[in-house]
Design an enzyme around this catalytic site. Structure first.
Site, PDB file in Angstrom:
ATOM      1  N   TYR A 193       0.959  -1.250  -0.180  1.00  0.00           N
ATOM      2  CA  TYR A 193       0.397  -0.136  -0.029  1.00  0.00           C
ATOM      3  C   TYR A 193       0.447   1.457  -0.064  1.00  0.00           C
ATOM      4  O   TYR A 193       0.279   2.478  -0.309  1.00  0.00           O
ATOM      5  CB  TYR A 193      -0.833   0.102   1.510  1.00  0.00           C
ATOM      6  CG  TYR A 193      -1.820  -0.964   1.552  1.00  0.00           C
ATOM      7  CD1 TYR A 193      -1.973  -2.175  -0.016  1.00  0.00           C
ATOM      8  CD2 TYR A 193      -2.917  -1.041   2.394  1.00  0.00           C
ATOM      9  CE1 TYR A 193      -3.239  -2.955   0.523  1.00  0.00           C
ATOM     10  CE2 TYR A 193      -3.647  -1.785   2.302  1.00  0.00           C
ATOM     11  CZ  TYR A 193      -4.544  -3.332   1.711  1.00  0.00           C
ATOM     12  OH  TYR A 193      -4.622  -4.069   2.227  1.00  0.00           O
ATOM     13  N   HIS A 203       0.341 -11.420   2.142  1.00  0.00           N
ATOM     14  CA  HIS A 203      -0.546 -10.924   1.606  1.00  0.00           C
ATOM     15  C   HIS A 203      -0.563 -11.922   0.623  1.00  0.00           C
ATOM     16  O   HIS A 203      -2.133 -12.177  -0.007  1.00  0.00           O
ATOM     17  CB  HIS A 203       0.076  -9.634   0.282  1.00  0.00           C
ATOM     18  CG  HIS A 203      -0.685  -8.828   0.113  1.00  0.00           C
ATOM     19  ND1 HIS A 203      -0.533  -7.651   0.312  1.00  0.00           N
ATOM     20  CD2 HIS A 203      -2.160  -9.474   0.472  1.00  0.00           C
ATOM     21  CE1 HIS A 203      -1.409  -7.110   0.273  1.00  0.00           C
ATOM     22  NE2 HIS A 203      -2.516  -7.362  -0.371  1.00  0.00           N
TER      23      HIS A 203
END
Length: 382
Positions: A152, A212
């Site tokens: 991010y 992730h």
């Protein structure tokens, strides 16, 4: 008189009458801190409480105005008694709560810790002063669980906002994720990625660290390194993200010393895979719901709109309440302060079994099939 003799009344001259129950002065002390949204919902809904065959109408007024608007002698006595209780510090001053307002909904993890169910997601939150202000607004709205990731590119933004908040580290629950390129670089690369995340966050530990995506041929070694970092106290709990049942079983069969506590994947009333959810929950894992609001794509579904109207709630609140009642962590993101408050304002209604079943049923089979095709294609590309 017994109350007076026992010293239960704080001043002379006010005691229950020996007459019937209608002559008793009864005081109900209710703590309730309300938002503007709640006040709007309460309008016209307070009349009609039934007591001894009579209807009582409640009015919401600032405390300091009660003396002025009340002409009833019993009410005046009640207010006077309330003031005496305040002076004796038996109850707090106006606008101060004697008890916590609405406890943060939490679930227990198999690691022994707890995790707040209402999480603020940082996907696409800008890595800038503007992003810090958004996070600070979320903190002011009550959020304490923040979900970020190396991918991010805003871990530093989150770390700065947490520091600016002035709150203690222990007040926050921080989740981050190790990205695919670090996994491909091997265990040392994974370690460097986690330590870089800690540095950007300005933290000595992260409450939860997720893989992730399950990069084929890499995710087992990635998990082993996370276990080592866990033993060093840099990670409190380890979790997964976007893992299928098969990938989870491959990981477990490789031999793990620390069980994964969480699996985060897309789940909402519009993307509900009950078999997958049940599998992970039965393994003792918490399901964390990414895209809890399904990007608003199903807010106009008639089932959702009818339930929302019935509870004087927004479709977003219905989606999040559904997730909370399922025991999920629900990750939601908005830059709008009003919506931040709304997304946390879930305490005032409960979905009944019929409503939960109706919401379970709005997921379309073709939508699930398409989502699973996309997930498999992405994993093949890894």
């Amino acid at each position: 008189q017994d109350a007076v003799d026992a010293g239960n009344l704080l001043f002379a001259g006010l005691a229950p009458s020996p007459g019937g129950c209608d002559e008793f002065l009864r005081i109900f002390y209710l703590e309730k801190l309300v938002t503007e949204l709640e006040l709007e919902r309460m309008k016209g809904r307070l009349a009609g409480l039934h007591e001894h065959g009579e209807y009582i109408t409640l009015r919401v007024v600032p405390f300091e105005d009660v003396w002025r608007i009340s002409g009833d002698s019993n009410a005046m006595c009640g207010i006077f008694l309330l003031e005496q209780l305040r002076k004796a510090k038996k109850i707090p001053p106006p606008r101060q709560m004697a008890t916590p307002l609405y406890p943060e909904p939490i679930v227990k993890m198999n690691s022994g810790g707890t995790i707040p169910q209402l999480a603020f997601g940082l996907y696409k939150i800008p890595a800038s002063i503007q992003g810090e202000e958004i996070v600070l607004s979320a903190i002011n709205a009550g959020y304490r669980h923040f979900d970020t990731a190396a991918f991010y590119n805003n871990e530093q933004t989150l770390g700065r906002a947490l520091k600016r908040s002035g709150l203690d580290r222990k007040d926050f629950f921080v989740c981050s994720k190790v990205w695919n390129d670090a996994q491909k670089g091997g265990r040392q690369s994974v370690r460097m990625s986690v330590e870089s995340s800690l540095e950007r966050l300005s933290l000595t530990y992260v409450d939860l660290f997720l893989i992730h995506w399950p990069v084929p041929g890499c995710f087992v070694d990635t998990y082993k390194e996370l276990e080592l970092l866990h033993s060093e106290g840099k990670i409190k709990s380890i979790g997964l993200s976007n893992f299928s049942v098969q990938e989870y079983e491959e990981l477990i069969n490789s031999g793990v010393s620390v069980l994964p506590a969480v699996n985060q994947f897309e789940v909402s009333p519009a993307m509900f895979r009950p078999t997958t959810v049940r599998y992970f929950q039965e393994k003792g894992m918490v399901v964390s719901s990414s895209k809890s609001l399904h990007r608003g794509a199903s807010f106009d579904n008639p089932v959702v709109t009818v339930i929302a109207e019935r509870h004087h709630a927004s479709p977003a609140q219905v989606f999040l309440r559904w997730g909370v009642q399922k025991g999920f962590v629900v990750v939601a993101k908005t830059a709008n302060e009003r919506r931040m408050l709304e997304n946390r304002d879930l305490h005032y209604f409960i979905l009944n079994d019929d409503e939960m079943n109706q919401l379970d049923s709005i997921t379309k089979t073709e939508a699930v099939d398409e989502r699973e095709r996309l997930e498999q294609a992405r994993k093949r590309a890894l």
